[in-house]
Design a protein around this motif. Structure first.
Motif, short mmCIF file in Angstrom:
data_model
loop_
_atom_site.label_atom_id
_atom_site.label_comp_id
_atom_site.label_asym_id
_atom_site.label_seq_id
_atom_site.Cartn_x
_atom_site.Cartn_y
_atom_site.Cartn_z
N LYS A 6 -9.26 -109.65 25.86
CA LYS A 6 -8.56 -109.60 24.85
C LYS A 6 -7.87 -110.88 24.26
O LYS A 6 -7.89 -110.79 23.04
CB LYS A 6 -7.27 -108.91 25.43
CG LYS A 6 -7.61 -106.99 25.71
CD LYS A 6 -6.26 -106.54 25.97
CE LYS A 6 -6.55 -104.83 25.83
NZ LYS A 6 -5.39 -104.22 25.81
N ILE A 231 -11.00 -102.83 18.73
CA ILE A 231 -10.32 -103.55 19.73
C ILE A 231 -8.59 -103.58 19.82
O ILE A 231 -8.32 -103.85 18.42
CB ILE A 231 -10.78 -105.29 19.75
CG1 ILE A 231 -12.35 -105.18 19.94
CG2 ILE A 231 -9.99 -106.09 20.83
CD1 ILE A 231 -12.97 -106.67 19.87
N ILE A 233 -6.00 -105.32 20.44
CA ILE A 233 -5.68 -106.96 20.76
C ILE A 233 -3.95 -106.97 21.14
O ILE A 233 -3.38 -106.13 20.76
CB ILE A 233 -5.86 -108.13 19.72
CG1 ILE A 233 -5.11 -107.81 18.63
CG2 ILE A 233 -7.24 -107.87 19.58
CD1 ILE A 233 -5.32 -108.79 17.45
#
Length: 234
Positions: A6, A231, A233
């Motif tokens: 991450k 994703i 983050i």
């Protein structure tokens, strides 16, 4: 996804954002220089095809980056980059205004008149660009995600090109209209610049499709993403 992954994804997002903002700000600063790219020597509405501003060169990069961020990081992160780009452009105008107010010394390589001649129209250009850019980028992101949802994450080439074509037309039409309205450009050049600018951007959009595929492939391989995964983050 592990924490270290991450953090890496977040770092890459910041670099993409930096590239996006740099391309946007620079395109507004250099727009007054025009050049003629001539793969074919024809005229449209008394203007040479592809007689365009150098400011158009870095601009398509912004749409490639927002498409990549939309694909990998999601709609919200793409919108965040757009807003950051607006802030950066307005901040650059503020710096130019301050610099213009400071008198040049007698032996300055760039005197007051030259500086004003080069940058005086930047404020108008940024204002016009921000209106066009804001509208076009949000159109691009919305259409991109519309096709992404309809195709369930497949046919990347379709959403990349369809979203960019429409948004680039909106952008080109809006900014040239505003620059002509404020007499930065003559109205006689409107049609020729509109067609040249739009066709150039369409060609660039088609050209950058393999780079989008490559970027998406690298992200999916590195972060073990499936089709349509995004994703999240920190």
């Amino acid at each position: 996804m592990q924490l270290k992954d991450k953090l890496l994804a977040q770092r890459i997002y910041l670099f993409l954002g930096a590239l996006f903002i740099t391309s946007l700000v620079v395109s507004n600063l250099i727009f007054q220089k025009f050049f003629y790219w001539y793969p074919i020597d024809i005229e449209i509405f008394d203007s040479k095809l592809f007689e365009i501003s150098v400011g158009i060169l870095p601009y398509p990069i912004t749409f490639l980056i927002t498409d990549l961020i939309s694909e990998i990081y999601g709609k919200k992160r793409a919108n965040d980059i757009v807003i950051a780009g607006i802030f950066a452009s307005l901040f650059s105008v503020g710096i130019i205004l301050v610099a213009d107010c400071v008198p040049a010394i007698s032996n300055s390589p760039v005197d007051n008149a030259t500086f004003k001649n080069v940058f005086s129209k930047t404020i108008i250009a940024v204002g016009a660009s921000m209106f066009a850019y804001l509208f076009a980028q949000f159109v691009d992101i919305r259409i991109y995600h519309f096709w992404k949802n309809r195709t369930k994450g497949k046919h990347l080439w379709l959403r990349n090109n369809f979203s960019t074509w429409l948004s680039q037309f909106v952008d080109t039409f809006s900014i040239i209209s505003l620059l002509c309205y404020f007499e930065v450009l003559p109205w006689s050049s409107f049609k020729g610049l509109l067609i040249s600018g739009f066709l150039f951007k369409v060609l660039v959009a088609a050209f950058d499709t393999p780079f989008l595929y490559l970027g998406v492939y690298i992200f999916r391989k590195r972060f073990n993403l499936k089709v349509n995964d995004e994703i999240d983050i920190l």
